[in-house]
Scaffold this active site. Structure first.
Site, short mmCIF file in Angstrom:
data_model
loop_
_atom_site.label_atom_id
_atom_site.label_comp_id
_atom_site.label_asym_id
_atom_site.label_seq_id
_atom_site.Cartn_x
_atom_site.Cartn_y
_atom_site.Cartn_z
N HIS A 15 -32.92 -6.32 12.45
CA HIS A 15 -31.68 -6.52 12.65
C HIS A 15 -31.41 -7.09 13.90
O HIS A 15 -32.32 -6.91 14.92
CB HIS A 15 -30.56 -5.28 12.96
CG HIS A 15 -29.21 -5.18 12.73
ND1 HIS A 15 -28.49 -5.93 13.96
CD2 HIS A 15 -28.38 -5.30 11.74
CE1 HIS A 15 -27.08 -5.69 13.53
NE2 HIS A 15 -27.11 -5.64 12.38
N HIS A 25 -26.48 -11.54 5.20
CA HIS A 25 -25.47 -10.93 5.85
C HIS A 25 -25.10 -9.77 4.76
O HIS A 25 -26.28 -8.89 4.46
CB HIS A 25 -24.30 -11.78 6.16
CG HIS A 25 -23.22 -11.06 6.93
ND1 HIS A 25 -23.42 -9.80 7.64
CD2 HIS A 25 -21.92 -11.48 7.33
CE1 HIS A 25 -22.26 -9.26 8.10
NE2 HIS A 25 -21.44 -10.58 7.84
N ASP A 42 -28.49 -2.04 5.18
CA ASP A 42 -28.30 -2.42 3.76
C ASP A 42 -29.27 -1.64 3.01
O ASP A 42 -29.18 -1.55 1.51
CB ASP A 42 -28.64 -3.88 3.77
CG ASP A 42 -27.69 -4.63 4.62
OD1 ASP A 42 -26.54 -4.75 4.22
OD2 ASP A 42 -28.00 -5.46 5.34
#
Lengths: 377, 377
Positions: free
Chosen positions: A262, A222, A313
């Protein structure tokens, strides 16, 4: 009672109604309260976006001024929180410290036992300001630097950079960071937000829910992914390796490349679009294209080899590095932003609550197994 | 990506496979690793039951001796944890303090960053001993009493009562408390355990998961229910009211009577059977039938009026009160037991992990809603 099987990880299962965030994973759409993330990234601020998340509409000028003032006035920490930040080893990770300090702060919050809508909003202001302060102050303390007092004239983004660095941030740095905060502010039922709602659904208080969410965000699947991305870039740089060859080797070893793919998006993560652009712009203005170019090569290679897109990210790693932010602050900074969404979701959960309590499919020893006395085992 | 609607609160949705706990809600069966809870309550100990939960089988004599020794040797707290317990106001609730202290303890755990199976087991020993110690020590501190040193010769149940009260507990008290710990040790995907698994599934560490679970347990729809039950009994007693008339009035006002009904059980909660019996036995030996008789009248009335059965929380209230335990320790004591199950579930989650990330059904403003400039709002 009959049960219904769900895919592992509850993939694709609708766990709740929500009016906060809409994602179209196939089309690459992210929106808060119906407004596209691209519009917000280009035209909004973190304060305005947080108002939108909490109150369901964009504020007028007076409402925005009030909101901004209240948020700035919430930049206060009980001295006992500062004592905690000073007492832990400087080797403690900022996420451990943040999780502990937020839990502790509930003891000093006069509204702790009040789960009403209004009390939850009051606590959300305080939590949003305090999460940013805790991250900045602990970083100062662990580096042996003086704590920087909050500046109520600064925006949330600028005040964080000010308290972190002890220098007034440039307009570019402030705007870049503000956009990063907007992009990360909510993402529907991501794991930390879902954890927050599961906790809140027992009618536990918002501090309990946010403490749990910070714990969930800490995981490398995460919030920890952008740290892992930057560690990869550093490792490639230290080895003087070709990025593509380095990643090819990792893939051959079945290693996970963080920052790609994702659960929800099947196309480009719309947040990655902005972070890629900001990473490139910051690189150009710094005259240092190294991290951006390395990132870009890896992105194209992984896309070609694994059909995986860069996610939020991947480019936040180089963006934050170019802003001069330490690698182990990437996940805490995610929390500095996501607290806005967590709070919105806890408020929504408490406003129309039902305990979240699924079932497990039992795959253990058959029932009834005998209790054999210890002398016969 | 297609999604599948689920009932509110994920009721009846199978969120994961698990080999730890099997419940038949229609038949009123609860079992750990296939062994019926009635067998365990009558014949096992908390140590043996915890071994069963963690390792999937009953230990032989040597394994049980080893396990008991390791658990007793884990009765250590870093002095910084004690400092925290001393620094918070005595008015802080034990659950706030427990949640904060467990989060802080991760900073002093050498295995914090290691999510391997073996490290998780090592941390589970420490967490199980430490949760009990934190609850007992904070209670001593807030009452201005000396901290009682752990006694490695005592069982987990007896040592907790010793550290809480500063007196060696009677055999009856120890056995009653040990059974209560066995009964509460696990319950499949209850809300706190599910929160722990959601957090662990990001590959966050076990301390993050347990910290979140403690927050979830704090809610009155979960661990807080036995506190609410006892407050009701006290209120009836203080009013000198007839229990049935008092509860009839509450029901007429649409108030929730805590300690009744259960998401899973459609018949008697098998744990309630034991707690009712223990409540009655302790009442008889104390020569004080007040709480038991009041409870029994309420139980029969609610069953008749609402067709709801007493659950695990209902008779644990009077049982704990008869053991001389303060009302605001009921939920922390639940944690002293449930840490065994939480740990088993986190270990199982990490052993075969997938991120738990469901979806929400968006019911907010239509996409795309325009971003209207602030001057035009």
């Amino acid at each position: 009672m009959s049960t219904v099987a769900a895919p592992k990880g509850l993939e694709g299962i609708v766990a709740t109604n929500s009016s906060i965030c809409w994602i179209d994973g196939d089309a690459g759409v992210l929106s808060y309260r119906g407004i596209d993330i691209h519009e917000l990234a280009q035209r909004s601020t973190f304060e305005e976006t947080t108002y939108l998340l909490w109150f369901g509409k964009l504020p007028n000028a007076a409402e925005l001024a009030d909101f901004t003032k209240t948020l700035a006035e919430s930049r206060k920490l009980d001295p006992k929180i500062i004592d905690l930040l000073r007492s832990v080893p400087t080797s403690a990770t900022p996420m451990q410290v943040l999780r502990t300090a937020v839990s502790l702060s509930s003891i000093y919050d006069a509204d702790e036992a009040d789960n009403s809508h209004d009390a939850n909003v009051r606590k959300s202001f305080r939590l949003t300001s305090q999460v940013a302060m805790i991250v900045a102050i602990f970083d100062r303390i662990r580096k042996g630097k003086e704590i920087v007092e909050a500046d109520p004239t600064l925006s949330h983004a600028a005040n964080f950079l000010w308290m972190l660095n002890g220098e007034k941030p440039s307009e570019t740095a402030t705007r870049t960071f503000d956009i990063a905060l907007i992009l990360h502010a909510d993402h529907e039922l991501n794991a930390s937000t879902f954890a927050a709602r599961v906790i809140a659904a027992t009618l536990a208080d918002i501090h309990s829910a946010i403490t749990g969410a910070i714990g969930a965000l800490k995981g490398p699947l995460h919030g920890g992914a952008n740290e892992a991305t930057m560690r990869l870039l550093y490792a490639i740089d230290a080895a003087g390796a070709d990025p593509v060859e380095y990643v090819r080797q990792l893939l051959a070893e079945k290693k996970k490349i963080f920052g790609f793919g994702h659960r929800v998006y099947r196309t480009e993560d719309p947040r990655a679009t902005h972070l890629r652009r900001m990473s490139e712009e910051l690189s150009k203005s710094a005259g240092n294209m190294k991290w951006f170019e390395m990132s870009r090569k890896i992105e194209l290679f992984v896309k070609q080899e694994k059909k995986l897109n860069a996610n939020v990210d991947f480019y936040s790693a180089s963006t934050y590095t170019l802003l001069g932010i330490d690698i182990d602050l990437f996940t805490p900074i995610f929390a500095v932003s996501r607290i806005a969404g967590w709070a919105a979701h806890v408020i929504e959960q408490h406003d129309d609550n039902r305990l979240i309590r699924p079932r497990a499919e039992y795959v253990g020893p058959a029932y009834p197994s005998p209790y054999v006395p210890v002398s016969e085992r």
